[in-house]
Design a protein around this motif. Structure first.
Motif: not given
Length: 166
Positions: A96, A99, A110, A112, A130, A146, A149-150
């Motif tokens: 995170g 990002f 953030w 999430v 994301f 990304v 995270a996705d």
């Protein structure tokens, strides 16, 4: 009186289950007001079971659970009754913060967030896309983060919803 922040998954108002599964992305003008960049998946479980399943899957993956907020518990205090709505905040700082390093204002999105709602008897899980977050803040050069995270959020939502993994 129930506290609006419940970090331990204490009892919440449970509501029925839903059999149909769906995932939506993009803009929509339906009653749920889904904005662009939000994914939504129907759960086969009731509200409480879905929240608990997200919390368990986050823990199983070793991801930090920051808070579980029973938003509907705030309704009576404010004199605004709302349907069951629980916001779960979690994240892996190593991913995170990438990002945030790429675009500091991405901190608005953030950790999430997953939102479990029961609208008209349909329990759903909503979470951000994301790639849309990265695009919104101009976070360049983090395609790998990304994608992680996705994939992770999508898997957590599908497992919690009782839906097959994509």
């Amino acid at each position: 009186m129930a506290t609006p922040v419940d970090r331990r998954g204490a009892a919440r108002a449970g509501v029925g289950a839903l059999g149909a599964l769906f995932v939506l992305t993009g803009a929509a003008n339906d009653r749920t007001g889904r904005p662009e960049g939000i994914r939504v998946l129907a759960s086969t479980h009731g509200h409480d079971a879905t929240v608990g399943a997200i919390e368990r899957e986050v823990a199983r993956r070793g991801i930090r659970l920051f808070a579980t907020i029973d938003q509907s518990a705030l309704g009576p205090e404010a004199g605004v009754p709302i349907a069951p709505s629980t916001l779960i905040l979690f994240g892996n700082p190593a991913h995170g913060l990438t990002f945030l390093a790429a675009a500091p204002l991405a901190g608005l999105d953030w950790p999430v967030r997953m939102l479990v709602t029961d609208i008209d008897g349909r329990v759903t899980i909503a979470w951000p896309d994301f790639a849309a977050i990265a695009s919104r803040y101009g976070a360049m050069g983090i395609a790998g983060e990304v994608a992680i995270a996705d994939r992770t959020a999508t898997a957590i939502a599908h497992i919690a919803a009782g839906a097959p993994l994509p």
